[in-house]
Write a protein that holds these residues in place. Structure first.
Motif, PDB file in Angstrom:
ATOM      1  N   GLY A  13      30.613  49.824 -27.413  1.00 40.66           N
ATOM      2  CA  GLY A  13      31.059  51.216 -27.315  1.00 40.66           C
ATOM      3  C   GLY A  13      30.284  51.898 -26.595  1.00 40.66           C
ATOM      4  O   GLY A  13      29.213  51.670 -26.188  1.00 40.66           O
ATOM      5  N   TYR A  14      30.988  53.070 -26.058  1.00 38.17           N
ATOM      6  CA  TYR A  14      30.063  53.977 -25.070  1.00 38.17           C
ATOM      7  C   TYR A  14      30.217  55.296 -25.417  1.00 38.17           C
ATOM      8  O   TYR A  14      31.366  56.062 -25.195  1.00 38.17           O
ATOM      9  CB  TYR A  14      30.989  53.797 -23.757  1.00 38.17           C
ATOM     10  CG  TYR A  14      31.156  52.445 -23.182  1.00 38.17           C
ATOM     11  CD1 TYR A  14      30.177  51.959 -22.331  1.00 38.17           C
ATOM     12  CD2 TYR A  14      31.939  51.474 -23.979  1.00 38.17           C
ATOM     13  CE1 TYR A  14      30.285  50.411 -21.830  1.00 38.17           C
ATOM     14  CE2 TYR A  14      32.089  49.953 -23.301  1.00 38.17           C
ATOM     15  CZ  TYR A  14      31.161  49.903 -22.436  1.00 38.17           C
ATOM     16  OH  TYR A  14      31.337  48.423 -21.981  1.00 38.17           O
ATOM     17  N   PRO A  15      28.931  55.754 -26.068  1.00 35.17           N
ATOM     18  CA  PRO A  15      29.232  57.342 -26.395  1.00 35.17           C
ATOM     19  C   PRO A  15      29.437  58.135 -25.379  1.00 35.17           C
ATOM     20  O   PRO A  15      29.761  59.408 -25.479  1.00 35.17           O
ATOM     21  CB  PRO A  15      27.511  57.479 -26.857  1.00 35.17           C
ATOM     22  CG  PRO A  15      27.194  55.989 -27.393  1.00 35.17           C
ATOM     23  CD  PRO A  15      27.798  55.043 -26.466  1.00 35.17           C
ATOM     24  N   GLU A  16      29.093  57.770 -24.034  1.00 42.62           N
ATOM     25  CA  GLU A  16      29.291  58.597 -23.024  1.00 42.62           C
ATOM     26  C   GLU A  16      30.908  58.271 -22.313  1.00 42.62           C
ATOM     27  O   GLU A  16      31.051  58.520 -21.078  1.00 42.62           O
ATOM     28  CB  GLU A  16      28.408  58.857 -22.063  1.00 42.62           C
ATOM     29  CG  GLU A  16      27.301  59.569 -22.809  1.00 42.62           C
ATOM     30  CD  GLU A  16      25.818  59.646 -21.859  1.00 42.62           C
ATOM     31  OE1 GLU A  16      26.001  60.315 -20.809  1.00 42.62           O
ATOM     32  OE2 GLU A  16      24.899  58.930 -22.219  1.00 42.62           O
ATOM     33  N   LYS A  17      31.727  57.601 -23.032  1.00 46.28           N
ATOM     34  CA  LYS A  17      32.826  56.921 -22.527  1.00 46.28           C
ATOM     35  C   LYS A  17      32.538  55.896 -21.335  1.00 46.28           C
ATOM     36  O   LYS A  17      31.734  55.840 -20.603  1.00 46.28           O
ATOM     37  CB  LYS A  17      33.659  58.152 -21.696  1.00 46.28           C
ATOM     38  CG  LYS A  17      34.808  57.733 -21.114  1.00 46.28           C
ATOM     39  CD  LYS A  17      35.815  59.022 -20.513  1.00 46.28           C
ATOM     40  CE  LYS A  17      35.500  58.900 -19.020  1.00 46.28           C
ATOM     41  NZ  LYS A  17      35.972  57.818 -18.246  1.00 46.28           N
ATOM     42  N   PRO A  51      40.506  57.055 -19.265  1.00 48.41           N
ATOM     43  CA  PRO A  51      40.704  58.350 -18.491  1.00 48.41           C
ATOM     44  C   PRO A  51      40.054  59.501 -19.442  1.00 48.41           C
ATOM     45  O   PRO A  51      39.744  60.410 -18.945  1.00 48.41           O
ATOM     46  CB  PRO A  51      42.255  58.423 -18.796  1.00 48.41           C
ATOM     47  CG  PRO A  51      42.628  57.313 -19.639  1.00 48.41           C
ATOM     48  CD  PRO A  51      41.477  56.234 -19.616  1.00 48.41           C
ATOM     49  N   ASN A  52      39.624  59.370 -20.693  1.00 51.74           N
ATOM     50  CA  ASN A  52      38.869  60.321 -21.379  1.00 51.74           C
ATOM     51  C   ASN A  52      38.471  59.560 -22.732  1.00 51.74           C
ATOM     52  O   ASN A  52      38.780  58.359 -22.851  1.00 51.74           O
ATOM     53  CB  ASN A  52      39.965  61.499 -21.700  1.00 51.74           C
ATOM     54  CG  ASN A  52      41.162  61.032 -22.665  1.00 51.74           C
ATOM     55  OD1 ASN A  52      41.096  60.348 -23.725  1.00 51.74           O
ATOM     56  ND2 ASN A  52      42.403  61.282 -21.968  1.00 51.74           N
ATOM     57  N   ASP A  81      39.366  56.132 -24.848  1.00 51.65           N
ATOM     58  CA  ASP A  81      38.508  54.991 -25.132  1.00 51.65           C
ATOM     59  C   ASP A  81      38.090  54.738 -26.689  1.00 51.65           C
ATOM     60  O   ASP A  81      38.038  53.614 -26.871  1.00 51.65           O
ATOM     61  CB  ASP A  81      37.057  55.431 -24.482  1.00 51.65           C
ATOM     62  CG  ASP A  81      36.249  54.339 -23.763  1.00 51.65           C
ATOM     63  OD1 ASP A  81      36.905  53.213 -23.648  1.00 51.65           O
ATOM     64  OD2 ASP A  81      35.070  54.143 -23.837  1.00 51.65           O
ATOM     65  N   LEU A  82      37.960  55.722 -27.387  1.00 46.65           N
ATOM     66  CA  LEU A  82      37.749  55.603 -28.782  1.00 46.65           C
ATOM     67  C   LEU A  82      39.056  54.896 -29.548  1.00 46.65           C
ATOM     68  O   LEU A  82      38.956  54.120 -30.415  1.00 46.65           O
ATOM     69  CB  LEU A  82      37.698  56.808 -29.349  1.00 46.65           C
ATOM     70  CG  LEU A  82      36.204  57.506 -29.293  1.00 46.65           C
ATOM     71  CD1 LEU A  82      36.208  58.974 -29.462  1.00 46.65           C
ATOM     72  CD2 LEU A  82      35.208  56.809 -30.316  1.00 46.65           C
ATOM     73  N   GLN A  83      40.271  55.255 -29.066  1.00 39.27           N
ATOM     74  CA  GLN A  83      41.190  54.518 -29.504  1.00 39.27           C
ATOM     75  C   GLN A  83      41.395  52.933 -29.484  1.00 39.27           C
ATOM     76  O   GLN A  83      41.549  52.395 -30.016  1.00 39.27           O
ATOM     77  CB  GLN A  83      42.685  55.192 -29.335  1.00 39.27           C
ATOM     78  CG  GLN A  83      43.997  54.544 -29.838  1.00 39.27           C
ATOM     79  CD  GLN A  83      43.878  54.680 -31.409  1.00 39.27           C
ATOM     80  OE1 GLN A  83      43.699  55.429 -31.921  1.00 39.27           O
ATOM     81  NE2 GLN A  83      44.299  53.453 -31.943  1.00 39.27           N
TER      82      GLN A  83
END
Ligand code: FAD
Length: 317
Positions: free
Chosen positions: A178-182, A187-188, A192-194
């Motif tokens: 997972g990427y706390p900063e995307k 694209p956003n 990324d969270l989805q």
């Protein structure tokens, strides 16, 4: 034991460490020398990163160049087995799509299962240095979720070869990134969270994050995950800054921001030794605040700096 079992049984914040396989030519002892001092903290497990081969051009005697495949850091699976033998501790091999076709992935999972390694951190991997974007192998996986589905299938005894009936079931605990900063290609953050949620819905048991230097970004990330219904443990990945060069290298390679307060302090430093002191203090504060927030595990990228990590952990536990 699985990562999730460690977390379920924990009475306090756990510790885990991440190492890189040593450069080809170095012995396993170099790695044990790296880990020995950290073992006094009783980490719950050790992650071992995976490094695919790179294409390079080697100059021949006649002045022309030859294209060669170089694998600088082989041995992830063997290292996991060696660490388990030597320290009697669990390991988590990183397991990537890049460089593998599905059959090779299956064979690697069978090897891990035979060795009694029942944790994997499933990742896509990055593009090769000479490629503009990630390209899967022919008959390989495009995204981490696709490889993850293969692991889930094997956990259900489903092999690629459909002649195998009643196949032995593996028992892998699956971690995902997972990427706390995307992630830099998304694209956003919402999208990324989805996609992260899709990985969890498809069977990921926990999330391990990219490094970050601003806890607020992690806290907000965890809250967004929880609001979306992602309930699995989220483990923060932590790294100390130890040189001025990293002020530009880390954002370029890992797409993470360095907070102004930290970068200002680092820019004032005269030597990398001074930077190491600032980086150590920052990571101690970060770790204490994360512990207070209630993270299940503090996961440290040791990457050649075991002494710095030792100095941090002794202040935090
Ligand atoms: P994915 O989850 O597949 O995501 C990659 C990108 O694709 C993201 O932008 C995502 O939003 C997008 N995406 C996902 N699904 C879709 C879809 N269906 N359609 C369109 N876009 C989609 N690399 C190594 O080579 N070796 C390692 O050992 C290693 N360890 C790591 C450990 C951690 C904790 C982390 C955070 C990263 C690690 N990496 C490692 C780097 C990782 O391989 C890269 O960050 C890679 O670019 C993405 O991997 P991923 O598993 O997050 O991929």
């Amino acid at each position: 034991m699985k990562v999730t079992e460690h977390i379920a049984q924990a009475k306090d914040t756990l510790l885990s460490f991440e190492i890189l396989p040593p450069l080809k030519g170095k012995t396993i002892q170099t790695l044990f020398n790296h880990l020995d001092p950290l073992m006094e903290f009783n980490p719950s497990w050790i992650n071992v990163t995976y490094h695919r081969s790179e294409t390079a051009f080697k100059k021949k005697q006649d002045g022309t160049f030859e294209k060669v495949e170089i694998r600088k850091r082989p041995g992830t699976v063997g290292i996991c087995a060696a660490i388990m033998n030597h320290y009697k501790i669990d390991t988590v091999p990183h397991f990537i799509c890049g460089g593998f076709n599905k059959r090779e992935s299956e064979d690697a999972l069978i090897d891990l299962n035979f060795l009694g390694i029942n944790n994997v951190l499933v990742l896509r991997g990055d593009a090769e240095k000479n490629e503009p974007s990630f390209l899967p192998e022919p008959s390989g996986h495009q995204y981490a979720i696709d490889l993850q589905k293969q692991v889930v299938n094997l956990n259900h005894g489903i092999y690629l070869d459909d002649d195998i009936r009643d196949g032995g079931k593996t028992n892998f605990c699956i971690g995902t990134a997972g990427y706390p900063e995307k992630h830099f290609e998304a694209p956003n953050l919402e999208i990324d969270l989805q996609r992260l949620k899709n990985k969890v819905d498809a069977g990921a048991d926990y999330i391990m994050t990219q490094m970050f230097f601003d806890n607020e970004k992690f806290f907000s990330y965890v809250n967004q995950c929880r609001n979306m219904g992602v309930t699995v443990p989220i483990i923060p990945g932590l790294k100390p800054i130890t040189s001025k060069k990293q002020l530009s290298v880390l954002p370029r390679i890992f797409h993470v921001d360095i907070p102004t307060e930290l970068s200002t302090e680092i820019m004032k430093c005269r030597t990398d030794e001074d930077v190491e002191t600032v980086g150590t203090e920052w990571l101690i504060h970060q770790s204490k605040a994360l512990k207070k927030f209630g993270v299940p595990v503090l996961h440290y990228y040791t990457l050649g700096k075991p002494k710095v990590i030792w100095n941090v952990v002794k202040e935090v536990i």
